[in-house]
Write a protein that holds these residues in place. Sequence first.
Motif, PDB file in Angstrom:
ATOM      1  N   VAL A 162       5.197  36.087  26.482  1.00 12.31           N
ATOM      2  CA  VAL A 162       3.978  35.984  27.432  1.00 12.31           C
ATOM      3  C   VAL A 162       4.312  35.944  28.764  1.00 12.31           C
ATOM      4  CG1 VAL A 162       2.019  34.374  28.120  1.00 12.31           C
ATOM      5  CG2 VAL A 162       2.880  34.341  25.660  1.00 12.31           C
ATOM      6  N   SER A 163       3.896  36.928  29.606  1.00  9.82           N
ATOM      7  CA  SER A 163       4.133  37.054  31.103  1.00  9.82           C
ATOM      8  C   SER A 163       2.989  36.326  31.786  1.00  9.82           C
ATOM      9  CB  SER A 163       4.420  38.392  31.312  1.00  9.82           C
ATOM     10  OG  SER A 163       5.373  38.863  30.595  1.00  9.82           O
ATOM     11  N   LEU A 164       3.707  35.542  32.697  1.00 10.52           N
ATOM     12  CA  LEU A 164       2.711  35.066  33.746  1.00 10.52           C
ATOM     13  C   LEU A 164       2.859  35.522  34.992  1.00 10.52           C
ATOM     14  CD1 LEU A 164       2.782  31.307  32.261  1.00 10.52           C
ATOM     15  CD2 LEU A 164       1.228  32.905  31.512  1.00 10.52           C
ATOM     16  N   GLU A 165       1.950  35.565  35.803  1.00  8.72           N
ATOM     17  CA  GLU A 165       2.189  36.019  37.152  1.00  8.72           C
ATOM     18  C   GLU A 165       1.493  35.069  38.100  1.00  8.72           C
ATOM     19  OE1 GLU A 165       1.222  40.193  39.472  1.00  8.72           O
ATOM     20  OE2 GLU A 165      -0.443  38.862  38.941  1.00  8.72           O
ATOM     21  N   ASP A 166       2.403  34.726  38.959  1.00 10.93           N
ATOM     22  CA  ASP A 166       1.822  33.667  40.104  1.00 10.93           C
ATOM     23  C   ASP A 166       2.004  34.519  41.439  1.00 10.93           C
ATOM     24  OD1 ASP A 166       4.486  33.541  40.981  1.00 10.93           O
ATOM     25  OD2 ASP A 166       4.704  31.634  40.129  1.00 10.93           O
ATOM     26  N   GLU A 167       1.776  33.800  42.651  1.00  5.82           N
ATOM     27  CA  GLU A 167       1.965  34.382  44.052  1.00  5.82           C
ATOM     28  C   GLU A 167       3.139  35.172  44.410  1.00  5.82           C
ATOM     29  OE1 GLU A 167       2.499  29.934  45.083  1.00  5.82           O
ATOM     30  OE2 GLU A 167       1.601  31.298  43.249  1.00  5.82           O
ATOM     31  N   THR A 168       4.300  34.633  43.590  1.00  2.00           N
ATOM     32  CA  THR A 168       5.654  35.061  43.884  1.00  2.00           C
ATOM     33  C   THR A 168       6.361  35.916  42.980  1.00  2.00           C
ATOM     34  OG1 THR A 168       6.693  33.192  42.751  1.00  2.00           O
ATOM     35  CG2 THR A 168       6.053  32.518  44.881  1.00  2.00           C
ATOM     36  N   GLY A 169       5.627  36.178  41.917  1.00  4.83           N
ATOM     37  CA  GLY A 169       6.349  37.237  40.982  1.00  4.83           C
ATOM     38  C   GLY A 169       5.667  36.821  39.386  1.00  4.83           C
ATOM     39  N   VAL A 170       6.540  37.294  38.365  1.00  4.34           N
ATOM     40  CA  VAL A 170       6.186  37.104  37.131  1.00  4.34           C
ATOM     41  C   VAL A 170       7.499  36.267  36.333  1.00  4.34           C
ATOM     42  CG1 VAL A 170       6.025  38.468  34.948  1.00  4.34           C
ATOM     43  CG2 VAL A 170       5.094  39.400  37.099  1.00  4.34           C
ATOM     44  N   SER A 171       6.901  35.293  35.381  1.00  2.00           N
ATOM     45  CA  SER A 171       7.614  34.443  34.905  1.00  2.00           C
ATOM     46  C   SER A 171       7.327  34.853  33.226  1.00  2.00           C
ATOM     47  CB  SER A 171       7.308  32.937  35.079  1.00  2.00           C
ATOM     48  OG  SER A 171       5.978  32.605  34.642  1.00  2.00           O
ATOM     49  N   ASN A 172       8.532  34.434  32.526  1.00  4.54           N
ATOM     50  CA  ASN A 172       8.170  35.077  30.978  1.00  4.54           C
ATOM     51  C   ASN A 172       8.612  33.825  29.873  1.00  4.54           C
ATOM     52  OD1 ASN A 172       7.780  38.201  31.132  1.00  4.54           O
ATOM     53  ND2 ASN A 172       9.630  37.902  32.469  1.00  4.54           N
ATOM     54  N   ALA A 173       7.764  33.861  29.185  1.00  4.40           N
ATOM     55  CA  ALA A 173       7.820  32.706  28.097  1.00  4.40           C
ATOM     56  C   ALA A 173       8.157  33.373  26.477  1.00  4.40           C
ATOM     57  CB  ALA A 173       6.964  31.745  27.990  1.00  4.40           C
ATOM     58  N   ILE A 174       8.880  32.420  25.704  1.00  3.84           N
ATOM     59  CA  ILE A 174       9.194  33.071  24.539  1.00  3.84           C
ATOM     60  C   ILE A 174       8.388  31.874  23.443  1.00  3.84           C
ATOM     61  CG2 ILE A 174      10.755  33.744  22.725  1.00  3.84           C
ATOM     62  CD1 ILE A 174      12.765  33.802  24.739  1.00  3.84           C
ATOM     63  N   VAL A 175       7.607  32.434  22.724  1.00  5.45           N
ATOM     64  CA  VAL A 175       6.800  31.590  21.864  1.00  5.45           C
ATOM     65  C   VAL A 175       7.345  31.907  20.364  1.00  5.45           C
ATOM     66  CG1 VAL A 175       4.382  30.725  21.048  1.00  5.45           C
ATOM     67  CG2 VAL A 175       5.129  31.493  23.451  1.00  5.45           C
ATOM     68  N   ASP A 176       7.753  30.817  19.486  1.00  6.47           N
ATOM     69  CA  ASP A 176       8.333  31.017  18.360  1.00  6.47           C
ATOM     70  C   ASP A 176       6.981  31.283  17.394  1.00  6.47           C
ATOM     71  OD1 ASP A 176       7.619  28.503  17.158  1.00  6.47           O
ATOM     72  OD2 ASP A 176       9.210  27.584  17.847  1.00  6.47           O
ATOM     73  N   PRO A 177       7.044  31.780  15.988  1.00  8.89           N
ATOM     74  CA  PRO A 177       5.830  32.238  15.344  1.00  8.89           C
ATOM     75  C   PRO A 177       5.228  30.928  14.834  1.00  8.89           C
ATOM     76  CG  PRO A 177       8.032  33.336  14.481  1.00  8.89           C
ATOM     77  CD  PRO A 177       8.438  32.283  15.543  1.00  8.89           C
TER      78      PRO A 177
ATOM     79  N   VAL B  40      15.810  34.488  33.413  1.00  7.78           N
ATOM     80  CA  VAL B  40      15.289  33.360  32.939  1.00  7.78           C
ATOM     81  C   VAL B  40      14.090  33.617  31.988  1.00  7.78           C
ATOM     82  CG1 VAL B  40      14.235  31.100  33.654  1.00  7.78           C
ATOM     83  CG2 VAL B  40      15.952  32.110  35.158  1.00  7.78           C
ATOM     84  N   LEU B  41      14.155  32.992  30.667  1.00  5.42           N
ATOM     85  CA  LEU B  41      13.116  32.941  29.903  1.00  5.42           C
ATOM     86  C   LEU B  41      12.803  31.495  29.780  1.00  5.42           C
ATOM     87  CD1 LEU B  41      14.127  35.641  27.389  1.00  5.42           C
ATOM     88  CD2 LEU B  41      12.491  35.812  29.098  1.00  5.42           C
ATOM     89  N   ILE B  42      11.512  30.889  29.509  1.00  2.93           N
ATOM     90  CA  ILE B  42      11.236  29.751  28.844  1.00  2.93           C
ATOM     91  C   ILE B  42      10.886  29.824  27.573  1.00  2.93           C
ATOM     92  CG2 ILE B  42       9.687  27.998  29.491  1.00  2.93           C
ATOM     93  CD1 ILE B  42      11.555  28.725  31.778  1.00  2.93           C
TER      94      ILE B  42
END
Length: 347
Positions: free
Chosen positions: A279-294, A323-325
């Motif tokens: 999942v990619s989330l955008e805020d006012e400074t850029g894009v952060s990425n998260a990993i979600v297990d099944p 960085v991944l969360i």
Amino acid sequence: MTIDKIDKIVQSISSFALYGFPESHAISFAILAYGSAYLKVHRAPEFYASLLNNQPMGFYTPATIVKDAQRHGLKIKQVCVSQSEWRCTVVDDNTVRLGFCVVSGLCEEHAEELVRQRQDRPFDSLDDCKRRVPLSKDELRTLAELGALNCFAEHRRAAMWDVEETLHDDLLGSAGASPAVSRASRDTHGELFGGGAEKSGLGARAPLPPMTLPERVKADYDTMNLTTGPHPMKLLRESLPNIWRAIDLPHARHGSIIQIAGNVICRQRPGTAKGFVFVSLEDETGVSNAIVDPDLFEHFRLVITEETFLLIEGEVQNSDNVVLIKAREIKPLAHAELVGSESHDFH
């Protein structure tokens, strides 16, 4: 080449082999990537204008492209009936003007006729524009709401008022009312709402207050699905003191637990990823990425797939400032002022 470098290359290739696949046209992709990167650095206005003019395409929506352009120092000017073409255009080495092509529900034929009429003779008023261009009621209302008629009015709500007043006069005229009756009706209409008989056009007192900044951002997304104003997350930043911004994530300590939040711009579940969701989330400074297990995805499936804005808590995986969360808790980020763009999902 040293043994350490050889081992590092082999490790990189082996790691990629777990989820990658060979492409016979890899060289073609490399040439495209190089050309795109060169244009983005050296001819940024042309690069971003071209991306916007060829939608739908690629991985990111126009809203994300506009924000990326602004973060790289470009000025993106709003749609304007006295300045815009159908396509987005390069104004100078640092500026792009949005075209009518980004406006939801605006007919290309009508927009091109507007440009032709304007080239023959500039519009001197909203009434002049309306007489010479066959814009529908909804098109006029949309242009007023997004600020494209501000060249004829003090602000967006003043333009919206003028549009409705013009439409009201047309309705009376089509019903056979005399010009005197139309004027009297307009004057009474203005007096009831504090405008008197005075038009709210440019240079006159507007009977309605200007939109607030959050209202302008919402109007932009409602009419164009993008904004040249601040990112919606910027409007909430002061109320989110514990949420990490995308730009700050490289400073997050590996293994620590943090929270990220933003507009969901991408949801991916590659067939080679064994059920993991990205999942990619955008805020006012850029894009952060998260990993979600099944398992976590199944637990939060509706939240992940239906919510436009998410708050994700998880463990930082920081490898060479990439960085991944790894998510462990996911919930909606609900707020009345939040309105976001569409996302690129499961393609």
